[in-house]
Every structure is written in structure tokens, then in C-alpha cells.
Design a protein around this motif. Structure first.
Motif, PDB file in Angstrom:
ATOM      1  N   GLY A   1       0.626  -1.167   0.140  1.00  0.00           N
ATOM      2  CA  GLY A   1       0.062   0.034   0.057  1.00  0.00           C
ATOM      3  C   GLY A   1       0.693   1.321  -0.060  1.00  0.00           C
ATOM      4  N   ARG A   2       2.177   1.090  -0.055  1.00  0.00           N
ATOM      5  CA  ARG A   2       2.978   2.494   0.104  1.00  0.00           C
ATOM      6  C   ARG A   2       3.713   2.541  -1.290  1.00  0.00           C
ATOM      7  NH1 ARG A   2       1.673   5.757   2.782  1.00  0.00           N
ATOM      8  NH2 ARG A   2       3.769   6.830   2.380  1.00  0.00           N
ATOM      9  N   PRO A   3       3.661   3.861  -1.590  1.00  0.00           N
ATOM     10  CA  PRO A   3       4.221   3.980  -3.013  1.00  0.00           C
ATOM     11  C   PRO A   3       5.886   3.998  -3.201  1.00  0.00           C
ATOM     12  CG  PRO A   3       3.842   6.251  -2.210  1.00  0.00           C
ATOM     13  CD  PRO A   3       3.611   5.113  -1.180  1.00  0.00           C
ATOM     14  N   VAL A   4       6.468   3.629  -4.239  1.00  0.00           N
ATOM     15  CA  VAL A   4       7.932   3.564  -4.496  1.00  0.00           C
ATOM     16  C   VAL A   4       7.875   4.586  -5.824  1.00  0.00           C
ATOM     17  CG1 VAL A   4      10.065   2.418  -5.030  1.00  0.00           C
ATOM     18  CG2 VAL A   4       8.329   1.373  -3.704  1.00  0.00           C
ATOM     19  N   PHE A   5       8.755   5.689  -5.817  1.00  0.00           N
ATOM     20  CA  PHE A   5       8.629   6.773  -6.733  1.00  0.00           C
ATOM     21  C   PHE A   5      10.204   7.185  -7.134  1.00  0.00           C
ATOM     22  CE2 PHE A   5       7.679   8.803  -2.797  1.00  0.00           C
ATOM     23  CZ  PHE A   5       8.930   9.649  -2.528  1.00  0.00           C
ATOM     24  N   ALA A   6      10.304   7.807  -8.219  1.00  0.00           N
ATOM     25  CA  ALA A   6      11.658   8.213  -8.728  1.00  0.00           C
ATOM     26  C   ALA A   6      11.957   9.676  -8.860  1.00  0.00           C
ATOM     27  CB  ALA A   6      11.953   7.544 -10.342  1.00  0.00           C
ATOM     28  N   LEU A   7      12.918  10.297  -8.085  1.00  0.00           N
ATOM     29  CA  LEU A   7      13.336  11.654  -8.104  1.00  0.00           C
ATOM     30  C   LEU A   7      14.592  11.844  -8.626  1.00  0.00           C
ATOM     31  CD1 LEU A   7      12.006  12.709  -4.571  1.00  0.00           C
ATOM     32  CD2 LEU A   7      10.749  13.045  -6.547  1.00  0.00           C
ATOM     33  N   PRO A   8      14.774  13.133  -9.091  1.00  0.00           N
ATOM     34  CA  PRO A   8      16.180  13.332  -9.863  1.00  0.00           C
ATOM     35  C   PRO A   8      17.119  13.646  -8.673  1.00  0.00           C
ATOM     36  CG  PRO A   8      14.752  15.354  -9.986  1.00  0.00           C
ATOM     37  CD  PRO A   8      13.743  14.228  -9.420  1.00  0.00           C
ATOM     38  N   GLY A   9      18.346  13.076  -8.964  1.00  0.00           N
ATOM     39  CA  GLY A   9      19.574  13.114  -7.908  1.00  0.00           C
ATOM     40  C   GLY A   9      20.393  12.171  -8.249  1.00  0.00           C
ATOM     41  N   ALA A  10      21.702  12.616  -8.057  1.00  0.00           N
ATOM     42  CA  ALA A  10      22.974  11.711  -8.206  1.00  0.00           C
ATOM     43  C   ALA A  10      23.413  10.982  -6.911  1.00  0.00           C
ATOM     44  CB  ALA A  10      24.044  12.501  -8.869  1.00  0.00           C
ATOM     45  N   LEU A  11      22.883  11.378  -5.849  1.00  0.00           N
ATOM     46  CA  LEU A  11      23.532  10.800  -4.678  1.00  0.00           C
ATOM     47  C   LEU A  11      22.558   9.654  -4.374  1.00  0.00           C
ATOM     48  CD1 LEU A  11      25.414  10.922  -2.145  1.00  0.00           C
ATOM     49  CD2 LEU A  11      23.668  12.526  -1.114  1.00  0.00           C
ATOM     50  N   PRO A  12      22.937   8.432  -4.072  1.00  0.00           N
ATOM     51  CA  PRO A  12      22.117   7.332  -3.764  1.00  0.00           C
ATOM     52  C   PRO A  12      21.389   7.508  -2.340  1.00  0.00           C
ATOM     53  CG  PRO A  12      24.067   6.333  -4.534  1.00  0.00           C
ATOM     54  CD  PRO A  12      24.117   7.999  -4.310  1.00  0.00           C
ATOM     55  N   VAL A  13      20.045   7.112  -2.196  1.00  0.00           N
ATOM     56  CA  VAL A  13      19.545   7.056  -0.727  1.00  0.00           C
ATOM     57  C   VAL A  13      20.136   6.230   0.136  1.00  0.00           C
ATOM     58  CG1 VAL A  13      17.436   5.836  -1.481  1.00  0.00           C
ATOM     59  CG2 VAL A  13      17.243   7.582   0.444  1.00  0.00           C
ATOM     60  N   TYR A  14      20.461   6.734   1.283  1.00  0.00           N
ATOM     61  CA  TYR A  14      20.813   5.802   2.222  1.00  0.00           C
ATOM     62  C   TYR A  14      20.595   5.749   3.612  1.00  0.00           C
ATOM     63  CZ  TYR A  14      23.705   9.759   3.913  1.00  0.00           C
ATOM     64  OH  TYR A  14      24.006  11.016   4.092  1.00  0.00           O
ATOM     65  N   ARG A  15      19.530   6.733   3.855  1.00  0.00           N
ATOM     66  CA  ARG A  15      18.902   6.669   5.115  1.00  0.00           C
ATOM     67  C   ARG A  15      17.432   7.210   5.058  1.00  0.00           C
ATOM     68  NH1 ARG A  15      21.053  11.896   8.218  1.00  0.00           N
ATOM     69  NH2 ARG A  15      21.227  13.426   6.299  1.00  0.00           N
ATOM     70  N   ASP A  16      16.589   7.215   6.064  1.00  0.00           N
ATOM     71  CA  ASP A  16      15.263   7.869   5.831  1.00  0.00           C
ATOM     72  C   ASP A  16      15.461   9.354   6.086  1.00  0.00           C
ATOM     73  OD1 ASP A  16      14.159   5.207   5.930  1.00  0.00           O
ATOM     74  OD2 ASP A  16      13.652   5.300   8.111  1.00  0.00           O
ATOM     75  N   LEU A  17      14.974  10.056   5.371  1.00  0.00           N
ATOM     76  CA  LEU A  17      14.857  11.486   5.455  1.00  0.00           C
ATOM     77  C   LEU A  17      13.535  12.159   6.398  1.00  0.00           C
ATOM     78  CD1 LEU A  17      16.072  12.512   1.947  1.00  0.00           C
ATOM     79  CD2 LEU A  17      17.443  12.141   3.883  1.00  0.00           C
ATOM     80  N   LYS A  18      14.217  12.385   7.595  1.00  0.00           N
ATOM     81  CA  LYS A  18      13.306  13.076   8.520  1.00  0.00           C
ATOM     82  C   LYS A  18      13.359  14.503   8.904  1.00  0.00           C
ATOM     83  CE  LYS A  18      12.926   8.425  10.867  1.00  0.00           C
ATOM     84  NZ  LYS A  18      13.182   7.644  12.159  1.00  0.00           N
ATOM     85  N   PRO A  19      12.298  14.961   9.422  1.00  0.00           N
ATOM     86  CA  PRO A  19      12.526  16.515   9.737  1.00  0.00           C
ATOM     87  C   PRO A  19      13.642  16.484  10.849  1.00  0.00           C
ATOM     88  CG  PRO A  19      10.016  15.722   9.924  1.00  0.00           C
ATOM     89  CD  PRO A  19      10.879  14.560   9.634  1.00  0.00           C
ATOM     90  N   GLY A  20      14.430  17.491  10.631  1.00  0.00           N
ATOM     91  CA  GLY A  20      15.258  17.989  11.483  1.00  0.00           C
ATOM     92  C   GLY A  20      16.670  17.448  10.938  1.00  0.00           C
ATOM     93  N   ALA A  21      16.598  16.635  10.090  1.00  0.00           N
ATOM     94  CA  ALA A  21      17.682  16.110   9.486  1.00  0.00           C
ATOM     95  C   ALA A  21      18.649  17.335   8.611  1.00  0.00           C
ATOM     96  CB  ALA A  21      17.730  14.748   8.515  1.00  0.00           C
ATOM     97  N   THR A  22      19.991  17.125   8.515  1.00  0.00           N
ATOM     98  CA  THR A  22      20.740  18.016   7.807  1.00  0.00           C
ATOM     99  C   THR A  22      21.786  17.351   6.708  1.00  0.00           C
ATOM    100  OG1 THR A  22      22.176  18.192   9.392  1.00  0.00           O
ATOM    101  CG2 THR A  22      20.472  19.715   9.616  1.00  0.00           C
ATOM    102  N   GLY A  23      22.195  17.567   5.792  1.00  0.00           N
ATOM    103  CA  GLY A  23      23.162  16.957   5.033  1.00  0.00           C
ATOM    104  C   GLY A  23      22.825  17.283   3.236  1.00  0.00           C
ATOM    105  N   GLU A  24      23.604  16.671   2.368  1.00  0.00           N
ATOM    106  CA  GLU A  24      23.686  16.848   1.211  1.00  0.00           C
ATOM    107  C   GLU A  24      22.358  16.126   0.596  1.00  0.00           C
ATOM    108  OE1 GLU A  24      25.444  18.644  -0.991  1.00  0.00           O
ATOM    109  OE2 GLU A  24      26.204  19.742   0.800  1.00  0.00           O
ATOM    110  N   ASP A  25      22.103  15.027   1.250  1.00  0.00           N
ATOM    111  CA  ASP A  25      20.896  14.284   0.835  1.00  0.00           C
ATOM    112  C   ASP A  25      19.549  14.950   0.938  1.00  0.00           C
ATOM    113  OD1 ASP A  25      21.113  14.006   3.610  1.00  0.00           O
ATOM    114  OD2 ASP A  25      20.747  11.828   3.593  1.00  0.00           O
TER     115      ASP A  25
END
Length: 542
Positions: free
Chosen positions: A160-184
Motif C-alpha cells: 500500500g505504500r508508493p515507490v517513486f523516482a526523483l532526480p538526483g545523483a546521490l543514492p539514498v542511504y537513510r530515511d529523510l526525517k524532519p530535523g535532518a541535515t546534509g547533502e541528501d
């Protein structure tokens, strides 16, 4: 008469002379025999006739001898041009020679490669189920093999959850949550902004309130609700809000008590001992200050709870691709399939060629060298250049779509094959999409001379004990001289040479490349096993 004599020009004259001699000798013998068989004739007339015949026979015999001598002399004097040249030239050389050439020398390396996209990404969903949830199952497949993929496109649905594509060269390696910082986080903000969902006043690379709003709007646009970053139903924020309310009330009570004590204070002797005296006022002030500190801490905790709350991007729900539109190379699942490994493979970017270099080839290839790509199926050739060569050896992985990747957003390597150093070749002109996945031939120009240069077969260059290199030049008479040279570029069995010091060598000179084992037999006229030294063709080549 031998076959060799008949083959020589001018031998016909000698043959004719000898035949004439033989005919005259036979006629002489026949006349002598006729004279001996004739009857004796009486008288002076018979004696005189016999004397004349004998004199005539003697004259004929002398003439025959002279003609025979003339034939022998002619055979010694008259020679064919080939025989005259052979007897006048030098004896056969003891060495094999080759010509010095002046041309551009190129050293090429041929390897195999496979046409693939610049980026190939296996989509590996990793959706974590909540409490009581069963195993992850594919509930929807939104694309088929060969479909184009645009930014923001939903590829499939897992539990029931989507898997989608976004533009970017850096592979995702963690969940992106509020309060996070970084290049991702910065990459996510840029991708959302490209789809019309700006991050507001959030600093680039900081997941703040503006990014939460943009993410929520994006999920709404694709028809899904975002997952909360804190899965507690908002309890943390509620508790923090209650703590702030309690701290605010406590502060109000303390302030009210302090005001009451101040209004009941008296003046005169003994006022310091009264409740409203100086000691009471100080105690009331301390109580107010502590209540204010408690309120500040409660508000700080509330701000933290609110900052941590909000939508998030699970690592298993997004795939970053370097360029769009991308392509679906393969789909390995269907609705109802359990999630295990790569569900599909996407490719993005221009087509490139990936090849494998052996250990002895790696040192010959570097970035920037010219390459010719040849499709042996279609006959198409395309100019290209080496983009990169791996520093470490590795086994060539499976082709696109041929196996699971290491995780979402990870780049899928080149086709499988022997262990080697991966070489990435970039075409100078776009390759036809029909070549994708095709095995092609790569001709790498490993080295080349700077314009025309003097080149000789590598076997012509020798090194002395002093480390100096030289070649041996042979002139038309067979005389030899050594010329010191400096070797340069090598390729296809040849080497570039430059004369050193006062040495002189030029295009067209002959240089020694080996020993002729048949020279001794040529001198003696026998038919040896070895052939003539070829002074008109280069040796040592391919």
C-alpha cells in the motif's frame, strides 16, 4: 643442353651454332666413306681427281673445327641480362633486412564491451510494516518494461505504500526525517522544488518546516499520505504542549503570590520581619524566576517535539536517478509477489560502453584516450574516449536487470564476465538506443607518434651492455654501420627511433632485423632451405 641454358636470353645463338657444327661433321664423314668405297681409276685423271677430293675434305674438316671453336667462344661471350646482373652483384647477405619507414605509428588495444546506460539502478523496496503487519507484498506495478519514467513517477506499490523516482545523483542511504541535515536533504529539497514544491524559508540542506510542507504537498499530488516521522500518533507533541501549559500556570500563580506579598508590606520598625518585608520579597522573586525557567524548558521541549514530527521519506520509497526521462529495463515482479531483492531495474542518462581490462592491459589505458566503437551486428562505428579506468580489479557484475542490487539507488554495474578492471567509454556522439545491451568491439588508441616518425621493426633495435640502443644500417654493397638511436612509441611490432649524436638514418635505409640461414647455400649456387633477404618489405611487423 640444360634447362637453365635454354631459359637464358641469347642461348638460342649458341644452340644454333652447335647444331650447324654437328650437321657439317656428319656430311664430312659421309663424303669420306663414299671416297673409300669408290673403285680405283686408271691413269693420271683418276689420280688427279682423288687428290682434289682429298684436298677438299681437308678444307671442310678445318672449317668444321673453326666453326666448333666459334660456337664455344660464343657460348662464353653471349650472356643474358639476368645472368650478367647476378654475376656483377654482391654475394647474398648473411642477414635479413627491412626498410626504415616514415609514418604515423599507433599502438592499439582491442577489447570487448557492452553498451549500457551511464546509470543503471535496481529498485529494491524495503518497506517496513507496522505492528501486526505481515510480510511486504507488491500490491501494484505502475510501469512495464521499456516505459519511459518521468521525475515523480510512481513505479510500484508495496504493501500500500508508493515507490517513486526523483532526480538526483546521490543514492539514498537513510530515511529523510524532519530535523535532518546534509547533502541528501539538499538533494530532496531541489527535487521537490523542480516538481513545484518549494522548501520555503528552510536553509538548503536542513529539513525544516518548509521542507515538511513541500513533502506533504508532493505526497498529496501522487495520491498518498506521507508516513509520520514519529509513529506515536502525536503523543510526544501533546505531552510537550501539556507541559508548557502547566509551566505557564505555575508561573502565573507564583507571580500572583508575589504581588499579594508586596501589597501587604508595612513600614517602620520591625517591617523586615513581616511577611511583606525584604526577605519575603526576595523569596517571591526566586520563585518567579524558577517558574520562568521551567516554562522556558517546557517550551523548548515542545519546539523539539514539533520539529521532529511531520512527514518523512523512507529510504525504501524513493529512487534517485541522475537524469530524466529514464527507462524501465526490466520488471521482475507482479501484484501479489513478495518483496525479495530487486523488483525492477531502471536506466538513466546517455548510453556508454563498459569493458573489462586485464592486468597487463590496465597500464596502457588512461582517461582521455581515443576509442573506436564498432557494432559488428549493424556495422556502425562511433568515435569515443576513455572516461575512466577502475583502480581495483573486480568481477564484472550481472547485466541490467540480471540480479538484485545492494540497495535502493545503488548503481548497477556492467555485464558479467571475467575479473578485471572496469573501463568506461563515453561516445562523442549519441549512440542509437537500439544498441543498448549489445556486445561491441572497442579499439583503444593506447599510444601514437606526434606526426610522421622514422619507424623500424622492433627486432632491428638492440641494446648494448652500456644501456645504449642502436640499429645496424646496411648499404647496397653489404657494408654495415651501427647508428645509435633513442626508441620512442611502439605499436604493431614497430618502434619509433630518433638518431642520437651524429648518427644518420633516413627513410628508405635498410636495417638488420635478423640472420639469413640460407646465405651460404646461395653463394654456392645450391638451393637452400632459406629464402632471399627481402629488402623491399618491412620485417618484424604483424
Amino acid at each position: 643442353m640444360t634447362d637453365e641454358a635454354r631459359d637464358r636470353p641469347g642461348a638460342e645463338l649458341v644452340l644454333a651454332a652447335k647444331k650447324s657444327e654437328q650437321v657439317e661433321q656428319r656430311e664430312l664423314v659421309e663424303q669420306v666413306e663414299q671416297v673409300e668405297r669408290a673403285p680405283e681409276v686408271e691413269g693420271a685423271d683418276a689420280s688427279a681427281g682423288l687428290a682434289r677430293r682429298r684436298r677438299w675434305v681437308a678444307v671442310v674438316a678445318v672449317g668444321a673445327v673453326l666453326l666448333s671453336a666459334a660456337g664455344v667462344g660464343a657460348s662464353l661471350v653471349i650472356k643474358s641480362p639476368a645472368q650478367a646482373a647476378a654475376e656483377a652483384g654482391p654475394p647474398p647477405l648473411d642477414v635479413l633486412v627491412a626498410r626504415v619507414e616514415k609514418r604515423v605509428l599507433r599502438d592499439t588495444l582491442i577489447v570487448r564491451g557492452t553498451v549500457t546506460s551511464a546509470q543503471a539502478v535496481p529498485v529494491t523496496p524495503a518497506v517496513a510494516g507496522g505492528e501486526g503487519a505481515g510480510p511486504a507484498v507488491v500490491t501494484k506495478v505502475a510501469v512495464r518494461q521499456g516505459d519511459p519514467v518521468e521525475a515523480g513517477k510512481v513505479l510500484l506499490e508495496v504493501s500500500g505504500r508508493p515507490v517513486f523516482a526523483l532526480p538526483g545523483a546521490l543514492p539514498v542511504y537513510r530515511d529523510l526525517k524532519p530535523g535532518a541535515t546534509g547533502e541528501d536533504v539538499k538533494q530532496l529539497q531541489k527535487a521537490l522544488a523542480g516538481l513545484g514544491h518549494g522548501a520555503g524559508s528552510d536553509k538548503a540542506g536542513t529539513f525544516g518546516a518548509g521542507t515538511k510542507a513541500a513533502l506533504g504537498a508532493f505526497y498529496k499530488s501522487i495520491g498518498y499520505d506521507p508516513l509520520p516521522a514519529v509513529a506515536d500518533g502525536g503523543e510526544a507533541v501533546t505531552n510537550a504542549e501539556d507541559a508548557v501549559t502547566s509551566a505557564e500556570r505555575s508561573l502565573e500563580d507564583v507571580k500572583a503570590a508575589a504581588r499579594e506579598g508586596s501589597s501587604g508590606s508595612a513600614t517602620g520598625p520591625g517591617a523586615s520581619a513581616a511577611p511583606g518585608g525584604k526577605g519575603g520579597r526576595q523569596e517571591a522573586a526566586r520563585a518567579v524566576a524558577r517558574a520562568q525557567e521551567d516554562l522556558a524548558k517546557a517550551r523548548e521541549r515542545l519546539a523539539g517535539a514539533r520539529a521532529a514530527a511531520g512527514p518523512m521519506v523512507p529510504a525504501g520509497e524513493v529512487v534517485f536517478l541522475e537524469s530524466f526521462p529514464a527507462r524501465v529495463d526490466s520488471v521482475g515482479v507482479r501484484p501479489g509477489s513478495p518483496v525479495s531483492g530487486a523488483a525492477m531495474t531502471l536506466s538513466a542518462g546517455a548510453l556508454v560502453v563498459r569493458g573489462q581490462l586485464a592486468e597487463h592491459q590496465k597500464g596502457l589505458v588512461r582517461a582521455g584516450q581515443k576509442v573506436e566503437i564498432l557494432s559488428e551486428v549493424s556495422g556502425v562505428t562511433v568515435a569515443a574516449e576513455v572516461l575512466s579506468v577502475a583502480d581495483t580489479a573486480s568481477a564484472a557484475p550481472a547485466p541490467n536487470g540480471g540480479g538484485p542490487g545492494e540497495g535502493p539507488g545503488q548503481q548497477a554495474p556492467a555485464p558479467s564476465g571475467p575479473s578485471g578492471y572496469e573501463m568506461l567509454v563515453r561516445p562523442l556522439a549519441a549512440l542509437d538506443a537500439k544498441l543498448a545491451g549489445q556486445d561491441v568491439r572497442l579499439t583503444v588508441e593506447a599510444a601514437a607518434t606526434d606526426g610522421n616518425a622514422l619507424v623500424v621493426p622492433v627486432t632491428a633495435v638492440s641494446a648494448g651492455t652500456d644501456g645504449r640502443t642502436s640499429v645496424t644500417v646496411v648499404d647496397g654493397t653489404g657494408a654495415q654501420r651501427r647508428v645509435e638511436v633513442r626508441p620512442g612509441t611502439t605499436g604493431d611490432g614497430y618502434v619509433e627511433i630518433r638518431p642520437a649524436g651524429d648518427g644518420v638514418i633516413a627513410d628508405g635505409d635498410s636495417v638488420v632485423i635478423g640472420v639469413d640461414p640460407g646465405a651460404a647455400e646461395k653463394r654456392s649456387g645450391g638451393k637452400g632451405a632459406g629464402g632471399k633477404a627481402d629488402t623491399g618489405k618491412t620485417g618484424g611487423g604483424s
